[in-house]
Design a protein around this motif. Sequence first.
Motif, PDB file in Angstrom:
ATOM      1  N   VAL A  76     -56.754 -19.054  11.527  1.00  0.00           N
ATOM      2  CA  VAL A  76     -56.071 -18.449  10.383  1.00  0.00           C
ATOM      3  C   VAL A  76     -54.895 -19.313   9.954  1.00  0.00           C
ATOM      4  O   VAL A  76     -54.128 -19.808  10.788  1.00  0.00           O
ATOM      5  CB  VAL A  76     -55.578 -17.021  10.728  1.00  0.00           C
ATOM      6  N   ALA A 111     -60.488 -10.610   8.493  1.00  0.00           N
ATOM      7  CA  ALA A 111     -61.441 -11.702   8.325  1.00  0.00           C
ATOM      8  C   ALA A 111     -62.844 -11.195   8.613  1.00  0.00           C
ATOM      9  O   ALA A 111     -63.048 -10.360   9.509  1.00  0.00           O
ATOM     10  CB  ALA A 111     -61.100 -12.858   9.262  1.00  0.00           C
ATOM     11  N   VAL A 116     -56.944 -10.060  11.907  1.00  0.00           N
ATOM     12  CA  VAL A 116     -56.272 -11.283  12.372  1.00  0.00           C
ATOM     13  C   VAL A 116     -54.765 -11.232  12.188  1.00  0.00           C
ATOM     14  O   VAL A 116     -54.041 -12.089  12.702  1.00  0.00           O
ATOM     15  CB  VAL A 116     -56.854 -12.518  11.658  1.00  0.00           C
ATOM     16  N   CYS A 167     -61.750 -13.291   3.595  1.00  0.00           N
ATOM     17  CA  CYS A 167     -60.402 -13.151   4.136  1.00  0.00           C
ATOM     18  C   CYS A 167     -59.619 -12.353   3.106  1.00  0.00           C
ATOM     19  O   CYS A 167     -59.444 -12.810   1.976  1.00  0.00           O
ATOM     20  CB  CYS A 167     -59.762 -14.514   4.370  1.00  0.00           C
ATOM     21  N   TRP A 218     -53.967 -16.559   2.283  1.00  0.00           N
ATOM     22  CA  TRP A 218     -54.537 -16.528   3.624  1.00  0.00           C
ATOM     23  C   TRP A 218     -55.903 -17.198   3.628  1.00  0.00           C
ATOM     24  O   TRP A 218     -56.712 -16.995   2.730  1.00  0.00           O
ATOM     25  CB  TRP A 218     -54.663 -15.092   4.116  1.00  0.00           C
ATOM     26  N   CYS A 269     -59.145 -17.881   6.376  1.00  0.00           N
ATOM     27  CA  CYS A 269     -59.695 -17.516   7.683  1.00  0.00           C
ATOM     28  C   CYS A 269     -61.010 -18.263   7.889  1.00  0.00           C
ATOM     29  O   CYS A 269     -62.006 -17.974   7.209  1.00  0.00           O
ATOM     30  CB  CYS A 269     -59.932 -16.013   7.777  1.00  0.00           C
TER      31      CYS A 269
END
Length: 386
Positions: A361, A147, A139, A162, A369, A371
């Motif tokens: 995302v 992800a 991603v 993620c 992060w 996801c």
Amino acid sequence: MVMQVDKKERKIVVSKPLQVAKESDSEEGYNAPNLLQRLLSLFKNVRSGSDLTSLQLPPLFNLPKSQLQCYGESVYCTASDILTTCNRGQSPLDRFISVVAWCISTTRPASFGVAPYNPILGETHHVSKGNLNVLLEQVSHHPPVTALHATDQKENIEIIWCQQPVPKFYGTSVEAQVHGKRELKLLNHGETYEMNCPHLLFRILPIPGADWVGTVDIRCLETGLVAELTYKSSHSFLGFGGNHKVIKGKILDSSSLKVLYEIDGHWDRIVKLKDRKNGQVRVIYDATEVISGLKAPILIDEKCVWPTESVNVWSELSQAIMTKDWEKAREAKQVVEERQRELVRERESKGENWIPKHFVVSYSKEVGWDCSPIHKCVSAAPIIAL
């Protein structure tokens, strides 16, 4: 395994998963000659503490597979169905112990001096194993973020990952710190298990080697059960001997901080659980039973393989590595990389931002992060893990 998929003699290479195996089981193309000289040459201009995220390895240093495939293999490549065992545990504690064993099973052997390809932006990996359907997508490319979404509708299990590897060079070693969160959801029981990943340490001197290190925390949000696993590898004088691939830890009740079990063993062999109440010891994980003797996945419907699928993106390069045609491998890798640079220039000229196809995302300094899969369930895949 090599399969022809079109009239241009382009081949799809589906290689065996990383696993605990004898040397006689290793595949061609996985070892690089004159390794130490290559590494010294590769890192001679890299300063200690520098970020290696964008470092591109020549094909001699590559496994014939993408990092997406390696991540996916750790979920779908097992000789026994540990996930079903997790779901069918009679009590929350039984299920938690099985989840700990499953978490350990996602730790796979790494080889020093060879690495999978850095996935391209938008690359996908879609595989099914029994009722478990697994989908991965790259991603983000800078920084690299992967992800993963996996669902088993029969057992009502969902997995969401993620993660972002951040490799750092420290003179005599490289440590790939894997940031991000992994979630395993046993929906029939209303239980969510959160966990992180150990870090991968590559030692260059005095003795080259690869080891998983660091602490993995596993937490069930609903029951309050917590596990702390420590991965470590000790070395004796000048790097020889020592105790390798060690895993130690404990399971405790977070509400009382009472330790219920002690964990001890080697993640590539046997891991045992000791009951603190009565002293009884039992094996909860045997790597030779779970991650050895694994077969390469098979392609059942080449027409349904997406153009973004890892085995499509890297087909020419993987074939060249398997046949040890290093000049062809270098050219194939350059073609993929140059195409990605062209796409970046096109998006920049149009003022467009990349939007992942299968995940929503987001990023924040507090959380990192995140996801979220767009679809509730992952569909069956044209590639089948055996």
